[in-house]
Design an enzyme around this catalytic site. Sequence first.
Site, short mmCIF file in Angstrom:
data_model
loop_
_atom_site.label_atom_id
_atom_site.label_comp_id
_atom_site.label_asym_id
_atom_site.label_seq_id
_atom_site.Cartn_x
_atom_site.Cartn_y
_atom_site.Cartn_z
N LYS A 118 48.70 82.40 66.20
CA LYS A 118 48.16 83.64 65.61
C LYS A 118 49.20 84.29 64.72
O LYS A 118 50.36 83.90 64.69
CB LYS A 118 47.82 84.64 66.73
CG LYS A 118 46.70 84.22 67.67
CD LYS A 118 45.34 84.35 67.02
CE LYS A 118 44.23 83.98 68.02
NZ LYS A 118 44.38 82.67 68.65
N SER A 171 41.31 79.13 64.69
CA SER A 171 41.42 80.58 64.57
C SER A 171 42.24 81.00 63.36
O SER A 171 42.33 82.19 63.06
CB SER A 171 42.05 81.15 65.85
OG SER A 171 43.36 80.69 65.98
#
Lengths: 210, 210
Positions: free
Chosen positions: B167, B130
């Site tokens: 993240k 991600s």
Amino acid sequence: MRKKLTERQLEILQFIEDFVEENNFPPTYREIGKKFNIASTFGVKRHIDALVKKGYLTTESNSFRSISLKDRKKNVNCEENNYVSVPLVGKVAAGYPVLAEENIEGNISLDASLLKSKGNLFGLKVQGDSMIEAGIFEGDLVIVKSQKICQNGDIIVALVEDESTLKRYVKKNGKTFLMPENPDFEPIDVTNNKNFQIVGKVIAVYRSFN
Amino acid sequence: MRKKLTERQLEILQFIEDFVEENNFPPTYREIGKKFNIASTFGVKRHIDALVKKGYLTTESNSFRSISLKDRKKNVNCEENNYVSVPLVGKVAAGYPVLAEENIEGNISLDASLLKSKGNLFGLKVQGDSMIEAGIFEGDLVIVKSQKICQNGDIIVALVEDESTLKRYVKKNGKTFLMPENPDFEPIDVTNNKNFQIVGKVIAVYRSFN
DNA sequence: TTGACAAGTGCACATAAGTTCACTATATTT
DNA sequence: AAATATAGTGAACTTATGTGCACTTGTCAA
């Protein structure tokens, strides 16, 4: 644990270690014999054979000066306590060995478990952002294995027209390209380019955030 | 500064270095010649003579395998290094301290100069992709500083609904998001999410190839 | 006593490897 | 055009160096 040595064998092993340390190449049987007043090289040979058998040395038969100390600490990379010390190279210029003393700005120690390759390694700060899609950004530290040839697809440090550059090495249709991984840059065709030279292969990247 | 080398001389010097690294003893002229398809040892000899003259090597005349690389980095200073040992954490689960003994799979030593932060650090293998646009790929090792709060824009390891995730932490218009850096993923809104918890801030990334 | 190791001698031998020389070829510089 | 530097060939020469064998000496244990 390796087999125990006789006192004589120990002395001789010690001498070989010292000799290699001093000269960067191993002694001949006669040089060993001279040091210990062993007149016959055959006498020396049997000591060497014993040391090989007990696992302290290796030799190439019928080859001169081919005694090699097993598990000796290579002085290129200091590997005590599983650390590998790699020199930090400032700039890469044509015509000079990358690892020449003048180029080295410092040393960084890395845990040996982080490095899958051995050989002549050095660290280099990345300039420019031609490899961002390969996850290599400006300011990153790349660990490079010094080598003159590489495989298709390797990320390499190369010299092109005296400029050092970081690119992916790609061979296609008989041609050789240095491929950037950034849409803003164009591939460089180095087929038959005499001013092209591979410096080494990138084996690791390290980046630290503020 | 030592004299400049021709490309050929550079290649040969490189080969000698590699050979010594590999074998602990230097190559013969014929071994060098074989590698470079130089049929005559005299051709090799002149390269060696040139390298000696330019100060990169020494040899003993009339002695076999007596090439010695000059100024090998014998002076590797292993002493004055500061190492920081960081634990390698296997998984991050809710309810357990990240650095609990059960989670630790090993330790890695890093040169202190590579780390700009101090504190409770740990290493974590990246799962999922991600964050590819931030240059963090699956399989990379991230060095994380254990902390409960962070700044806008930091890349963090967080727990959301018992899942650990990597993240970018972004506050915007009074809301808090975990932003992936991959167009295939959606931002996660964690505003007022009670099952959201910051584990730490990523301070470095390490990736090795092959 | 026997035998087994470890250690050394002296010689002959084969050969791996450094040295030298004359000659060629290609660039680059003067 | 001449000169210089780099690069390579192929053969002849020399010798440094590893190998093998038969024999000797001393020590230690069974």
